[in-house]
Motif scaffolding. Sequence first.
Motif, short mmCIF file in Angstrom:
data_model
loop_
_atom_site.label_atom_id
_atom_site.label_comp_id
_atom_site.label_asym_id
_atom_site.label_seq_id
_atom_site.Cartn_x
_atom_site.Cartn_y
_atom_site.Cartn_z
N THR A 370 -43.81 -73.12 19.55
CA THR A 370 -43.08 -73.47 20.77
C THR A 370 -43.52 -72.58 21.92
N LEU A 371 -43.77 -73.23 23.05
CA LEU A 371 -44.32 -72.57 24.24
C LEU A 371 -43.22 -72.32 25.26
N GLY A 372 -43.48 -71.35 26.14
CA GLY A 372 -42.51 -71.00 27.18
C GLY A 372 -43.19 -70.51 28.43
N HIS A 373 -42.40 -69.89 29.30
CA HIS A 373 -42.91 -69.57 30.63
C HIS A 373 -44.02 -68.52 30.64
N THR A 374 -44.19 -67.77 29.54
CA THR A 374 -45.29 -66.81 29.46
C THR A 374 -46.52 -67.39 28.78
N SER A 375 -46.45 -68.61 28.28
CA SER A 375 -47.55 -69.20 27.50
C SER A 375 -48.71 -69.60 28.41
N SER A 376 -49.92 -69.52 27.85
CA SER A 376 -51.13 -69.84 28.61
C SER A 376 -52.10 -70.59 27.71
N GLU A 377 -53.15 -71.12 28.32
CA GLU A 377 -54.19 -71.80 27.55
C GLU A 377 -54.88 -70.81 26.61
N ALA A 378 -54.99 -69.56 27.03
CA ALA A 378 -55.60 -68.54 26.17
C ALA A 378 -54.77 -68.36 24.89
#
Length: 410
Positions: A370-378
């Motif tokens: 699960t992704l959130g506001h700090t997630s990136s493509e890296a």
Amino acid sequence: MPRVYMDHAATTTVLPETVQAVTEQMFTGGNPSSLHSAGRRARAAVEQARDRVARALNCDSAEVIFTSGGTEADNLAVKGLYWSRTKANRAACRIIVSAIEHHAVGDAVEWLETHEGAEPVWISPNSEGIITPEAVAQAVGESPDTVALITVMWANNEMGAVQPIAEIAQLAKSHGIPFHTDAVQAFGALDIDFRACGATTLAISGHKIGGPMGVGALIATRTAPLAPLLHGGGQERSVRSGTIDAPAIAGFGVAAQSVTDHRAEESRRLANLRNLLIEGVRHAIPEATLNGPEPENSEQIADGAFRRLPGNAHFTFPGCEGDSLLFLLDMAGIESSTGSACNAGVPRPSHVLLAMGVDEGIARGAQRFTLGHTSSEADVQALLGALPAAWEQAKKAGMAAQAPDSQRWN
């Protein structure tokens, strides 16, 4: 080793503005129930936060009841509605509840069954994890007067399926049945309009949106028949007594405003990242199975027409235990989740996947990213780089159910 956090559904990183709001109110001090100047200042901070939460959900500020989190909000709704309804009508002892609920709802229903004589009617989802209005209507049947409440979550916390809440709420309303929805995962990710959706009560939580832990809210219509769980000073409409936590509530209000202001843009960003993750996993490990609805295409994402939560990708990986895969990914710097319960040290498959008809052996290999506001493509690329080797090693460890008793977890 750099860490990649992919468990935002469990809790997301606190927002800087949340920390500032909490800290400022802690230094300001005061009990919001006191009548002197310090108390009035604390009360003003609480009411400002209440207004912010209300605007975020399009409800009246008087409909916001602050709690210690989503679990308490769910318990207050389920138990409070049940007690009020059965007091008015002893025959209203049935609870229509989806089989994919968070334990905060499911365990509360089971407690009422054990201690209060409630009769749960569990509704199974379809293969995508969706609770259909037709299934709810069938459960209500020809005797709606025997139903105390209906409860179906807005979006599932494990595999991300968004439910047809407005249709189910309308069905409940047509029979005069209170309807509760757990919107803890949906709040901040989807467009939630309390006034338009037709629910009687709705639960949300602070730490899922970048707010503090230990604070949440139950949104309840002014006419919601609620019996209190706690008794004391009569705070929060006399249904949630206890000293009001002004610092946590202030931080919650700031977080609610922040995620609402950026929700549309951020949900689109996360959905595109999620699709990149799903495509990458399917390419790297074709044997993996995505659980829940298929991801939206670019046009649907642009329109905000989400069938699954924007930041959710839930897979089952054959031939391994989800816990083994989790620990191996953790060793590689990737922090994910199995999304399943572990009772008494024995790994057990997800009740959500089992309700969807997934084979128990396959369900044991679940992994939730699960992704959130700090997630990136890296972050996504780091996962895709570590996952194949971790899965191969997890398969070598085998399944706990296949091991002799002396080798099983204890």
